[in-house]
Design an enzyme around this catalytic site. Structure first.
Site, mmCIF file in Angstrom:
data_model
loop_
_atom_site.group_PDB
_atom_site.id
_atom_site.type_symbol
_atom_site.label_atom_id
_atom_site.label_comp_id
_atom_site.label_asym_id
_atom_site.label_seq_id
_atom_site.Cartn_x
_atom_site.Cartn_y
_atom_site.Cartn_z
ATOM 1 C CE1 TYR A 95 -45.067 -21.501 -25.790
ATOM 2 C CE2 TYR A 95 -44.513 -23.799 -26.181
ATOM 3 C CZ TYR A 95 -44.295 -22.449 -26.430
ATOM 4 O OH TYR A 95 -43.311 -22.075 -27.310
ATOM 5 C CG PHE B 68 -38.923 -21.383 -26.305
ATOM 6 C CD1 PHE B 68 -39.693 -20.231 -26.361
ATOM 7 C CD2 PHE B 68 -37.728 -21.349 -25.600
ATOM 8 C CE1 PHE B 68 -39.283 -19.062 -25.739
ATOM 9 C CE2 PHE B 68 -37.302 -20.187 -24.969
ATOM 10 C CZ PHE B 68 -38.084 -19.038 -25.046
ATOM 11 C CG ASP C 291 -44.761 -20.054 -16.970
ATOM 12 O OD1 ASP C 291 -44.525 -19.450 -18.037
ATOM 13 O OD2 ASP C 291 -45.785 -19.870 -16.308
ATOM 14 C CG HIS D 39 -39.063 -13.763 -24.532
ATOM 15 N ND1 HIS D 39 -40.105 -14.175 -25.347
ATOM 16 C CD2 HIS D 39 -38.897 -14.742 -23.605
ATOM 17 C CE1 HIS D 39 -40.549 -15.350 -24.925
ATOM 18 N NE2 HIS D 39 -39.836 -15.721 -23.879
#
Length: 269
Positions: A113, A124, A111, A233
């Site tokens: 920031y 990202f 989702d 991740h």
């Protein structure tokens, strides 16, 4: 809020407690609240900013009940004074900047920031001038170690999106300072449809799935038709356990070149 193609729906009448709503509205100043309301009203009357090729691929997805309910939820969030990130005009940036037929590589996020000024509709990515979050810093570190490009000063990944890298979050909005707050509101069905259409209608795409969440969402992808690269991740909590050294950028380019296509230019300004 970007709306479905229909100009009517559940968002037109939203039951709420006047007293409860009045207390919550204090979290946005009157000017900011008015601006968001105007933008939501304008976007309610027009098509979301999505490339036409995605409209053709998704068909009536934007008119489905879960999207009508999602729109009502987001309007209520603004009316209550909480708002959401990214700005409404940027929510569908991934589908606006990377046409369906232009996709070559897919990077799936979770989702947006949740800090002020960070989210811009590409997983990202942050706007030029915004401090790079730790996960993005680790992506750039691996990029440099893998293909040797300089670590960019800006965290804006728009250039990747324009070169065929779909930067798609599973959930496209979030409440300020509340990570995962819009999970389960309808976005997952929408982005599942996006991934499914790519899987079924395209061939030879490279999916970069970082972390368990992205890997679970990537189960939709037909492995016989596409290339799936998995790694932990890039978060500081997991990057050292296998993201660093995964070499996904060079491996993706090797796959694309072996299939007869051009490599992705991963360099950023």
């Amino acid at each position: 809020m970007p709306s479905p193609t229909s100009t009517h729906g559940a968002c037109s009448t939203l039951p709420r407690s006047r007293h409860h709503g009045r207390n919550r509205r204090r979290s946005l100043n009157p000017s900011a609240r008015t601006t968001q309301r105007r933008l939501l009203r304008r976007l309610h009357r027009v098509q979301p900013k999505i490339d036409g090729s995605w409209r053709a691929a998704l068909g009536d997805e934007l008119e489905q009940p879960h999207m009508q309910q999602l729109r009502a939820f987001l309007v209520a969030e603004v009316d209550a004074g909480r708002g959401f990130y990214p700005p409404a005009a940027d929510v569908f940036n991934a589908l606006a900047l990377t046409p369906f037929e232009a996709v070559r590589v897919v990077i799936l996020g979770q989702d947006p920031y949740h800090g002020p000024g960070q989210a811009m509709g590409l997983c990202f990515s942050v706007r030029d001038g915004v401090r790079q979050p730790p996960s993005l810093q680790n992506i750039f570190r691996e990029l440099h170690d893998d293909v040797g490009v300089p670590v960019p000063a800006s965290g804006d990944l728009t250039a990747w999106a324009e070169r065929g890298v779909l930067l798609l979050n599973a959930v496209l909005t979030v409440s300020p300072r509340r990570p995962a707050s819009h999970a389960g509101k309808g976005w997952e069905q929408f982005t599942d449809r996006c991934v499914r259409e790519l899987s079924e209608r395209r061939d030879g795409l490279v999916f970069l799935l970082w972390g368990r969440y992205a890997q679970q969402k990537g189960e939709i992808v037909e492995r016989a038709r596409h290339h799936v690269l998995e790694a932990p991740h890039p978060s500081p909590y997991s990057a050292a356990s296998g993201f660093f050294g995964c070499r996904h950028f060079s491996r993706a380019n090797r796959i694309l070149v072996e299939a007869g296509g051009p490599p992705v230019d991963w360099q950023l300004g």
